[in-house]
Design an enzyme around this catalytic site. Structure first.
Site, PDB file in Angstrom:
ATOM      1  N   ASP A  28       0.841  -1.199   0.000  1.00 40.59           N
ATOM      2  CA  ASP A  28       0.000   0.000   0.000  1.00 40.59           C
ATOM      3  C   ASP A  28       0.879   1.253   0.000  1.00 40.59           C
ATOM      4  O   ASP A  28       2.071   1.205   0.316  1.00 40.59           O
ATOM      5  CB  ASP A  28      -0.901  -0.049   1.246  1.00 40.59           C
ATOM      6  CG  ASP A  28      -2.169   0.773   1.106  1.00 40.59           C
ATOM      7  OD1 ASP A  28      -2.288   1.559   0.150  1.00 40.59           O
ATOM      8  OD2 ASP A  28      -3.058   0.631   1.972  1.00 40.59           O
ATOM      9  N   ASP A  76     -10.963   1.857  -3.022  1.00 36.86           N
ATOM     10  CA  ASP A  76     -11.520   1.536  -1.704  1.00 36.86           C
ATOM     11  C   ASP A  76     -13.040   1.545  -1.734  1.00 36.86           C
ATOM     12  O   ASP A  76     -13.683   1.202  -0.749  1.00 36.86           O
ATOM     13  CB  ASP A  76     -11.027   2.546  -0.662  1.00 36.86           C
ATOM     14  CG  ASP A  76      -9.624   2.207  -0.183  1.00 36.86           C
ATOM     15  OD1 ASP A  76      -9.178   1.066  -0.413  1.00 36.86           O
ATOM     16  OD2 ASP A  76      -8.974   3.082   0.416  1.00 36.86           O
TER      17      ASP A  76
END
Ligand code: DGJ
Length: 686
Positions: A454, A522
């Site tokens: 990430d 997301d």
């Protein structure tokens, strides 16, 4: 036929791909001029074509050069801008020669006076219409005491598109939780800049553009597309010249205003800025890129991506051994193949305020390390994956307390925190060495199968006090990330990696060259995902597109949707589950188990087949098999890409369909009643 040919008298080069040709010529002033990019031509036909005469006229803006420089009567967008030690600028080329190595052309140029050399690289492939372009810049000095050359801009390539076609641009815009929204817009008679100044390719635009004459459709029409293989800041500038010059698209790494020094003896390689011409509309263009990514970019295209469970949306920061065990048990019962523990397993990471940089299991949550959980996941016959964010640190971390100088910072400037975190300077070799060492140990200790890498914030105050050439770090940070991932994969050949950046903030060919899939957003709301996936699919193939089924109401949007619809939308990519399985009812778990089983049946076709975007549907075809995922309403859905003489049998009902009918009148779709009906139809060629 050879893929690269050369006509010495006219100094013309021809690159040949299966369905296209690309030609360039060394002009009278030794600058490489663009000649042709489109339908197939012979070398003799390319030789007979004129070159654009922009450089000798003070009235033309775009020069039609392969790499527009500053100097002479050039008034378009420069691809290469340099300043020499004596203050002079501009480039005057001398063509030094070329090498043709099979499918590659290297064109060697040198400045007439200053110690600057440039090699333009072209590569084509037998199985793709993509032309790969990049360049190497070299300081010809041999003595360290010689002055460096300041580089103000160095694009990878400049593409010229026939002017008549240069009227419409396709690209994506976006934001966090709303990435890759497709836009088509008429190009203004001006320069249009697509860029990221964030140090990552970004949520706000993806580094590619397509150009067409405004008449291309999903199925037909000429489309020129260009994609930059880079994961840091970037800039692509399109220029539509109202005086009739070629439509140009120059692009490369870095954003405006950054300068750096090329030192004596140093070589600088740009990323690849690849281009493709297609006569088959946007759909054909996308399929061309999907094939190219599979054959020439991804490290392991051949492997089927596993069905993932990721616990992030279920647990947030509340990661415990017991909680993860319980989720793992339920996930395994659904048929999940890879269990991934997301953020919150390490250091004092019980919120986003602390712990980034302290990469050891949280001793309260995992008193005996991760071993017991890993064993449990393996006992359940799943692989084990873990979330990491190696480029970041929280100021509240042992790492930052020990190495406050490791983050990007500038003297007398604030250290801007985003999500309470600062960016580690991956241009520093001590930082990348540290990152590789802990990652190598972590992966080795637990034989981790999968990392979700990430990167949750943009670069700010990107300085490196004491380094006289600090702006290089904008590109060297990205190269440092690439180097760590590449080394890690070499050290652990079984390791698979998912690229992620606060959702899809770093979804690009640079990351895909060293990862296996991408977390594209997301936002897991199926309604929103349809648009996000549509934009992602313009360039990137389904096998790289991680897509989870999460809870309803959706945590981001509050929208309630049926489980089957959520599954069907996610099944168009690499399926994952991210919901809180401890709250799913027995009926939901049973339905999910069946849908996972269905996905495993269609997975080879979805992940390895050719994708056709239809109206409220996606069709995948591989060999004899066709899979249609559709939503919306009952209707007849016209399929695409089938041989008209074929006959297809519906796997579920046994009904036979003539492909000629499927292509013209369509497949009768009977969707269930109720909210957001959807279906999966599987057909096999008889
Ligand atoms: C952003 C990612 O996109 C999410 O999936 C999750 O991993 C969080 N970061 C964790 O902090």
């Amino acid at each position: 036929m050879s893929q690269v040919s050369y006509d010495a008298p006219s100094r013309t080069y021809l690159l040949t791909t299966p369905a296209t040709s690309y030609a360039l010529r060394i002009g009278a002033d030794d600058a490489p001029q663009h000649v042709h990019w489109g339908a197939p031509l012979t070398l003799a036909q390319a030789v007979a074509l004129p070159t654009h005469d922009g450089v000798t006229s003070s009235f033309a803006s775009t020069s039609g050069e392969e790499l527009a420089v500053e100097g002479g009567a050039r008034f378009g967008v420069p691809s290469l801008l340099v300043r020499y030690a004596d203050g002079a600028r501009c480039v005057e080329w001398v063509h030094e020669g070329h090498e043709i190595e099979g499918n590659r052309l290297h064109l060697r140029l040198r400045d007439r006076h200053y110690p600057l050399a440039c090699t333009l690289h072209y590569a084509v492939h037998k199985d793709s219409d993509v032309v790969e372009r990049s360049l190497t810049l070299r300081h010809l000095g041999t003595d360290e005491a010689e002055a460096p050359i300041e580089v103000l801009r160095c694009d990878a390539a400049c593409w010229s598109v026939p002017a008549a076609a240069g009227v419409r641009l396709s690209h994506t815009v976006g934001e966090w939780a709303g990435e890759t929204q497709l836009r088509r817009t008429e190009a203004p008679y001006a320069e249009t800049v697509f860029t990221s100044r964030r140090g990552l390719s970004g949520h706000y635009g993806n580094p590619w553009v397509m150009v067409d004459a405004g008449d291309a459709t999903e199925d037909r029409g000429d489309v020129w597309s260009m994609v930059l293989a880079w994961s840091g800041s970037w800039r692509i500038t399109a220029h539509r010249d109202h005086t009739g010059g070629p439509f140009t698209v120059t692009g490369g790494s870095g954003h405006d205003g950054l300068t750096w020094r090329l030192r004596p003896g140093e070589s600088h390689e740009t990323p690849v800025f690849a281009g493709q011409f297609s006569r088959s509309g946007f759909g054909g263009t996308s399929r061309g890129w999907h094939r190219y990514v599979a054959e020439h970019v991804l490290p392991r295209p051949d492997e089927l991506r596993p069905v993932v469970y990721n616990s992030w949306e279920a647990t947030g920061w509340d990661v415990t051994l017991e909680g993860q065990r319980a989720l793992a048990e339920r996930a395994a019962a659904l048929g999940v193949e890879l269990f991934v523990v997301d953020d919150g397993w390490f250091g004092r990471r019980t919120s986003d305020r602390a712990g980034l940089g302290d990469w050891h299991p949280n001793p309260e949550r995992f008193p005996h390390g991760l071993g017991p959980l890993v064993q449990e996941v393996r006992r359940l016959a799943m692989r084990f994956g873990l979330w990491v964010e190696p480029e970041m640190t929280n100021p509240d971390s042992d790492l930052y307390r020990e190495h406050p100088d490791w983050v990007l910072h500038m003297p007398h400037r604030r250290r801007t925190e985003l999500r309470h975190q600062l960016v580690l300077n991956f241009a520093r070799t001590d930082v990348t060495e540290w990152a590789f060492t802990w990652l190598d140990q972590l992966v080795g200790t637990y034989t981790i199968d999968f990392l979700k890498w990430d990167m949750n914030r943009a670069l700010t105050e990107a300085g490196w006090p004491g380094n006289p050439d600090a702006e290089r770090l904008w590109s060297d940070h990205t190269r440092g990330v690439y180097a760590v991932i590449d080394r890690l994969r070499r050290a652990h050949p079984g390791l698979r990696i998912e690229g992620c950046s606060g959702g899809g903030g770093r979804a690009d060919l640079g990351m895909l060259a060293r990862t296996d899939q991408t977390w594209i957003s997301d936002n897991t709301d199926a309604d929103d995902r349809i648009a996000i996936q549509h934009g992602y699919s313009q360039i990137y193939p389904a096998r790289t597109m991680s897509a989870w089924v999460t809870d309803s109401p959706n945590p981001h949007t509050g929208r309630t949707t049926p489980l089957a619809y959520r599954f069907h939308v996610a099944m168009a990519g690499a399926l994952g589950i991210g919901g809180d399985l401890s709250r799913w009812t027995e009926a939901e778990l049973a339905e999910a188990r069946d849908l996972v089983a269905l996905y495993k049946q269609i997975r080879p076709v979805v992940q390895h087949g050719e994708q056709y975007r239809l109206a409220d549907a996606v069709q995948h075809r591989a060999g004899e098999k066709v899979v249609v995922i559709a939503w919306g309403r009952s209707r007849s859905l016209r399929l695409a890409g089938l041989s008209p003489s074929a006959v297809y049998v519906d796997d579920a009902t046994g009904t036979e369909h003539d492909a000629a009918t499927l292509l013209t009148h369509g497949l009768p779709l009977h969707l269930p009643k109720g909210d957001r009906p959807s279906t999966v139809v599987r057909l096999t060629r008889r």
